[in-house]
Scaffold this active site. Structure first.
Site, PDB file in Angstrom:
ATOM      1  NE  ARG A 179      -1.819  -2.104   2.757  1.00 23.17           N
ATOM      2  CZ  ARG A 179      -1.978  -3.365   2.355  1.00 23.17           C
ATOM      3  NH1 ARG A 179      -3.005  -3.694   1.638  1.00 23.17           N
ATOM      4  NH2 ARG A 179      -1.105  -4.299   2.681  1.00 23.17           N
ATOM      5  CB  THR A 180       3.412   2.593   2.265  1.00 24.49           C
ATOM      6  OG1 THR A 180       2.635   2.174   3.388  1.00 24.49           O
ATOM      7  CG2 THR A 180       4.009   3.941   2.549  1.00 24.49           C
ATOM      8  NE  ARG A 182       7.269   0.958   4.601  1.00 18.30           N
ATOM      9  CZ  ARG A 182       6.072   0.409   4.664  1.00 18.30           C
ATOM     10  NH1 ARG A 182       5.919  -0.869   4.364  1.00 18.30           N
ATOM     11  NH2 ARG A 182       5.019   1.127   5.008  1.00 18.30           N
ATOM     12  CG  HIS A 193       3.747   4.163   8.449  1.00 23.30           C
ATOM     13  ND1 HIS A 193       3.741   4.982   7.330  1.00 23.30           N
ATOM     14  CD2 HIS A 193       3.364   2.929   8.018  1.00 23.30           C
ATOM     15  CE1 HIS A 193       3.360   4.267   6.282  1.00 23.30           C
ATOM     16  NE2 HIS A 193       3.130   3.030   6.673  1.00 23.30           N
TER      17      HIS A 193
HETATM   18  C1  NCD Z   1       1.947  -0.797   8.143  1.00 15.92           C
HETATM   19  C2  NCD Z   1       3.448  -0.614   8.241  1.00 15.92           C
HETATM   20  O1  NCD Z   1       4.161  -0.840   7.260  1.00 15.92           O
HETATM   21  O2  NCD Z   1       3.874  -0.236   9.314  1.00 15.92           O
HETATM   22  N1  NCD Z   1       1.531  -1.069   6.822  1.00 15.92           N
HETATM   23  C3  NCD Z   1       1.217  -0.026   6.016  1.00 15.92           C
HETATM   24  O3  NCD Z   1       2.059   0.768   5.663  1.00 15.92           O
HETATM   25  N2  NCD Z   1      -0.066   0.144   5.684  1.00 15.92           N
HETATM   26  C4  NCD Z   1       1.409  -1.768   9.100  1.00 15.92           C
HETATM   27  C5  NCD Z   1       1.973  -3.156   9.101  1.00 15.92           C
HETATM   28  O4  NCD Z   1       2.831  -3.503   8.294  1.00 15.92           O
HETATM   29  O5  NCD Z   1       1.506  -3.930   9.924  1.00 15.92           O
END
Ligand code: NCD
Length: 306
Positions: A51-52, A101, A129
């Site tokens: 998603r990100t 990231r 985040h």
């Molecule tokens: C989260 C993350 O990467 O911290 N995911 C995300 O970016 N939507 C949550 C997770 O990985 O559990």
């Protein structure tokens, strides 16, 4: 030049403006379709993501810009030993903005210090985040119509869950916020967040182990995955991973207007039968993530659309 390392990088007023912009983007996407023509976003992902990374890319593409990047450290020069500082100096020559990231806490901050383009922290280890928090705030504001006077249940891996840490940081600036921290003993919220954020701001909170005990009082339930990749040994993870499973029976204990959020990915902590419940908001939340990242890119690039 502005970066986004933590939700606190924006004042509450700036956040309100950003969420207003995201809402306008949702209502009038065509207006923004060429706002970033000729601009490039680089996504530098040293850790897995669906998603990100893709929502940042979708956001830039929706704005008329282009995207490039890498999706794992193996496919970047990090595998040859290049430092984040060197990589970002080079990426600054190629792109107008970047999202990073990294498994190490603080890596995007190092990047921001050496960058000549805005850097977005897309998750740094178990720390923060912030773009997920912007997504969560937009989701809560749209569903509940407010960001104040609310009891928020945070459930699951509160120790390693960076989305939880960032969301707490952001929400304590609104009035009338109360938290119920729902976790097994071993995955409690780190002391630095409890002391430096909750206690320092006099935010009321309860810590409970049983989800059933918390459910009747909540306005929002924020579920999280047990963060497998941050555990030191597999055995502990296996013991913890199915500690919470939100299902249809438990949802009966919750108020009719309690929404369930989850940053996703989900593993077992929400049974798929809950997806049909009108209070399940996690897929809508993922959609809001695109609008809010469009608003963020425009804000960091200082592009205004009239
Ligand atoms: C989260 C993350 O990467 O911290 N995911 C995300 O970016 N939507 C949550 C997770 O990985 O559990």
């Amino acid at each position: 030049m502005r970066h986004l390392m933590s939700p606190l990088d924006f004042s509450v007023e700036e956040l309100d403006e950003l969420l207003d912009l995201a809402q306008d983007i949702e209502a009038h996407p065509d207006k923004y379709a060429h706002a970033c023509d000729g601009k490039k976003l680089a996504t530098l992902f040293y850790e897995p993501s669906t998603r990100t990374r893709l929502s940042h890319e979708a956001a830039m593409l929706n704005l008329g810009g282009s995207v490039m990047g890498f999706a794992s450290s193996d496919s970047s020069s990090a595998s040859k030993g290049e430092s984040v500082a060197d990589t970002i100096r080079v990426i600054s020559c190629y792109a107008d903005i970047c999202a990073m990231r990294h498994p190490k806490e603080g890596a995007p901050m190092v990047a921001a210090e050496h960058a000549t383009i805005p850097v977005i922290n897309a998750g740094d280890g178990g720390h923060e985040h912030p773009t997920q928090t912007l997504t969560d705030l937009l989701t809560i504001r749209n569903l509940k119509g407010r960001l104040n006077n609310m009891t928020i249940g945070l459930c699951g891996d509160l120790k390693f869950g960076r989305t939880v840490h960032s969301l707490i940081n952001a929400l304590v600036r609104y009035t009338g916020i109360r938290f119920v921290l729902i976790s097994p003993e071993e995955l409690r919220l780190p002391e630095y967040v409890r002391n430096d954020v909750l206690d320092r701001n006099n935010i009321p909170y309860d810590e409970v182990v049983r989800l059933e005990d918390a459910l009747p009082d909540l306005d929002v339930l924020y579920m999280t995955r047990v963060q497998k990749e941050r555990f030191f040994n597999e055995e502990d993870y296996v013991r913890m991973k199915d500690f919470y499973i939100l299902d249809h029976t438990k949802m009966k204990l919750a108020p009719d207007d309690m929404y369930v959020l989850h940053p996703l990915p989900r593993v077992n902590e929400i049974s798929v039968e809950v997806d049909k419940d009108p209070r399940a908001a996690y897929f809508r939340q993922a959609q809001y993530g695109v609008y809010v990242r469009m608003a963020l890119i425009l804000t960091l690039l200082d592009i205004r659309v009239d």
